[in-house]
Design a protein around this motif. Structure first.
Motif, short mmCIF file in Angstrom:
data_model
loop_
_atom_site.label_atom_id
_atom_site.label_comp_id
_atom_site.label_asym_id
_atom_site.label_seq_id
_atom_site.Cartn_x
_atom_site.Cartn_y
_atom_site.Cartn_z
N LEU A 204 0.66 -1.27 0.08
CA LEU A 204 -0.12 0.20 0.06
C LEU A 204 0.70 1.36 -0.03
CD1 LEU A 204 -3.02 1.14 0.00
CD2 LEU A 204 -2.75 1.12 2.62
N PRO A 205 1.81 1.39 0.73
CA PRO A 205 2.78 2.66 0.81
C PRO A 205 3.16 2.88 -0.60
CG PRO A 205 3.29 1.55 2.50
CD PRO A 205 2.53 0.32 1.86
N MET A 206 3.86 1.76 -1.41
CA MET A 206 4.25 2.06 -2.57
C MET A 206 3.05 2.51 -3.65
SD MET A 206 7.05 2.30 -4.27
CE MET A 206 6.82 3.20 -5.84
N GLY A 207 2.02 1.88 -3.28
CA GLY A 207 0.69 2.16 -4.10
C GLY A 207 0.46 3.65 -4.12
N ILE A 208 0.29 4.17 -2.86
CA ILE A 208 0.07 5.49 -2.50
C ILE A 208 1.19 6.47 -3.18
CG2 ILE A 208 0.23 7.17 -0.95
CD1 ILE A 208 -1.08 5.08 0.96
N ALA A 209 2.58 5.85 -3.32
CA ALA A 209 3.51 6.76 -3.74
C ALA A 209 3.58 6.77 -5.29
CB ALA A 209 4.84 6.27 -3.38
N ALA A 210 3.08 5.54 -5.87
CA ALA A 210 2.87 5.62 -7.39
C ALA A 210 1.80 6.43 -7.72
CB ALA A 210 2.89 4.33 -7.83
N MET A 211 0.73 6.21 -7.34
CA MET A 211 -0.42 6.98 -7.70
C MET A 211 -0.54 8.52 -7.35
SD MET A 211 -1.81 4.67 -9.36
CE MET A 211 -3.28 5.57 -10.02
#
Length: 339
Positions: A204-211
């Protein structure tokens, strides 16, 4: 307390990252090499292995992506040294010695050994320096990389765990903070890809960063258009890759970074609410962030997230523009773009 610890860990990592980029000798060039390595390994792994291999069933590309994804250390050492001006032979030899080591080990070895290479050229005859240098660098680099690997794994793993745990405990709050900070880094002369690669963020943290990087690109589009920062080509370029417009960003940091934090925060909260995950660390950039997320989310969810984060980024840009006009435009006027 765990949420506070996660935020504190992120801020510490960002401060150290910034200090290295701006104060270390050739630090910015080294970070650019690390970002290149993240693209060359993590992005290709995400697309070839998870999307084309696992989802579409193209076994050859799946195996290729899996192989490339395990070469982060090789790519980092070689590309960091090349970015810092090391002769290609020394860079490749040092890079190859990083086989089976991670991207952060490769980054550190590549950076430090760049300052060792000139010794061979200074004290050995031409021709001999290449042979002796290659034979010496390979084992030294491998031994050094292997020796620091356990400590690095523990340190980066701890930081990543803190951020991940805080995000899982309070997704919207961390989406706001993580999304805003990562988008600011993405637009700055720093590299959000390098930062997330160093931390090894996943889930989820990487998903937040990417989006946040993807949605925040629309923030940049709005603020560049509204404030007439350059031509249409500049606006399009900053939306695709912010670093191409660093000369404009550094001259007008207040309206751009303020708007980026707002747009990135709103996009990050949206991604957190929708539960977007991404297991390809180092892909925090507008285009790579969206492409890599295809591998880890259903098409329907990702389409909704892409539209929602784009709208969030647009809203952030509009709000940031209005705040700047009402409160800061007279005291901090826009600086003309250098030709």
């Amino acid at each position: 307390m765990e949420i506070f610890t996660g935020i504190f860990a992120l801020l510490v990592a960002l401060c150290l990252f910034s200090l290295f980029s701006f104060k270390a000798p050739k630090g910015n060039a080294a970070m650019s090499g690390l970002a290149d390595a993240a693209i060359a390994t993590f992005l290709l792994e995400a697309i070839h292995k998870f999307v084309l291999g696992n989802l579409l069933g193209i076994d050859y590309l799946g195996e290729l992506g899996n192989t490339i994804g395990g070469m982060g250390g090789i790519a980092a050492a070689a590309l960091v040294m090349l970015r810092m001006g090391t002769p290609p032979l020394y860079a490749v030899v040092t890079g190859l010695s990083m086989a089976n080591l991670g991207i952060l080990e490769g980054f550190i070895v590549g950076y430090l050994f760049t300052f060792i290479v000139p010794i061979f050229k200074k004290y050995l005859p031409e021709g001999v320096d290449i042979i002796v240098g290659a034979l010496t660098l390979a084992p030294l680099a491998n031994l050094f990389g292997t020796s620091i690997s356990p400590a690095l794994d523990m340190l980066m793993g701890t930081l990543a765990d803190m951020i991940t745990e805080a995000t899982l405990l309070s997704p919207l709050a961390m989406g706001f903070i993580l999304g805003g900070l990562i988008k600011m880094v993405c637009t700055s002369p720093l590299s959000s890809m390098a930062l997330t690669a160093m931390l090894g963020l996943t889930g989820l943290p990487m998903g937040i960063a990417a989006m946040a990087c993807f949605g925040g690109s629309f923030t940049n589009g709005v603020i560049f258009h509204k404030l007439k920062l350059g031509k249409l080509s500049n606006t399009i370029s900053v939306m695709i890759e912010p670093l191409t417009q660093a000369h404009i960003v550094t001259r007008n940091p207040l309206p751009i970074f303020m708007s980026n934090f707002l747009g990135g925060s709103l996009a990050g909260m949206t991604a957190a609410y929708l539960g977007i995950v991404n297991n390809a660390p180092g892909t925090a950039s507008p285009v790579p962030g969206l492409l890599s997320s295809i591998a880890f989310n259903s098409p329907e969810k990702l389409l909704i997230a892409a539209l929602a984060t784009a709208i969030a980024g647009l809203v952030g840009g509009i709000i940031g523009h209005r705040i700047y006009l009402h409160f800061f435009s007279k005291r901090v006027p826009i600086q003309a773009c250098p030709e």
